[in-house]
Design a protein around this motif. Structure first.
Motif, mmCIF file in Angstrom:
data_model
loop_
_atom_site.group_PDB
_atom_site.id
_atom_site.type_symbol
_atom_site.label_atom_id
_atom_site.label_comp_id
_atom_site.label_asym_id
_atom_site.label_seq_id
_atom_site.Cartn_x
_atom_site.Cartn_y
_atom_site.Cartn_z
ATOM 1 N N LEU A 191 -0.444 2.060 -5.755
ATOM 2 C CA LEU A 191 -1.035 3.206 -6.434
ATOM 3 C C LEU A 191 -0.370 3.263 -7.799
ATOM 4 N N SER B 279 0.829 -1.200 0.000
ATOM 5 C CA SER B 279 0.000 0.000 0.000
ATOM 6 C C SER B 279 0.867 1.255 0.000
ATOM 7 N N ASP B 280 0.403 2.230 -0.704
ATOM 8 C CA ASP B 280 1.052 3.533 -0.843
ATOM 9 C C ASP B 280 2.312 3.527 -1.691
ATOM 10 N N VAL B 281 2.648 2.421 -2.327
ATOM 11 C CA VAL B 281 3.776 2.400 -3.266
ATOM 12 C C VAL B 281 3.252 2.890 -4.609
ATOM 13 N N ARG B 282 3.872 3.940 -5.116
ATOM 14 C CA ARG B 282 3.441 4.541 -6.375
ATOM 15 C C ARG B 282 4.294 3.968 -7.505
ATOM 16 N N GLY C 248 -2.855 -3.278 -3.791
ATOM 17 C CA GLY C 248 -2.674 -2.081 -2.985
ATOM 18 C C GLY C 248 -1.727 -1.033 -3.510
ATOM 19 N N HIS D 167 7.573 5.906 -6.927
ATOM 20 C CA HIS D 167 8.514 5.119 -6.127
ATOM 21 C C HIS D 167 9.255 4.069 -6.952
ATOM 22 N N GLU E 283 13.616 2.980 0.156
ATOM 23 C CA GLU E 283 13.379 3.611 1.445
ATOM 24 C C GLU E 283 14.647 3.749 2.259
#
Length: 124
Positions: free
Chosen positions: A29, A2-5, A27, A49, A123
């Protein structure tokens, strides 16, 4: 995931949509582009990302996209995954040494794993 573009770049609509739908289901994006020119516009406007790009595209290929990314300080560190049905692992490792290479047809679970691994590395 989730929230990985993730930016998916592929000139084949079916392949691009399959990747987008599969990753969104898990999940991520997702953003999409059908050419290098479209990918550049997305990269200029959106936080990305991980980039997943096909190698064989008309006009400019996936390697050209990676070279353009390397030329921009803010984009050079974005993890990239190259997919190809034509290039060999050796060619991909020579032309895109910092990329993860996946052979077409791409195993979707393997793509998901490669994106997750790339996002974790980014990250750090």
């Amino acid at each position: 995931m989730s929230d990985v573009r993730v930016l998916i770049v592929d000139d084949h609509d079916d392949t691009r949509r399959m990747f987008v739908e599969y990753l969104a289901w898990h999940g991520a994006l997702t953003l999409e582009a059908s050419s290098v020119a479209e990918a550049i516009v997305v990269l200029e406007r959106e936080l990305v990302h991980v980039v997943v790009t096909d190698v064989a595209m008309p006009r400019e290929d996936g390697y050209a996209l990676l070279a353009r990314m390397d030329a921009r300080p803010g984009w050079a560190s974005i993890p990239r995954i190259v997919v190809s049905g034509h290039s060999s692992v050796l060619e991909a490792s020579e032309r895109a040494p910092r990329a993860t290479y996946l052979k077409k047809p791409v195993d979707l679970e393997r793509l998901l794993e490669a994106i997750a691994t790339s996002a974790v590395r980014a990250e750090r």
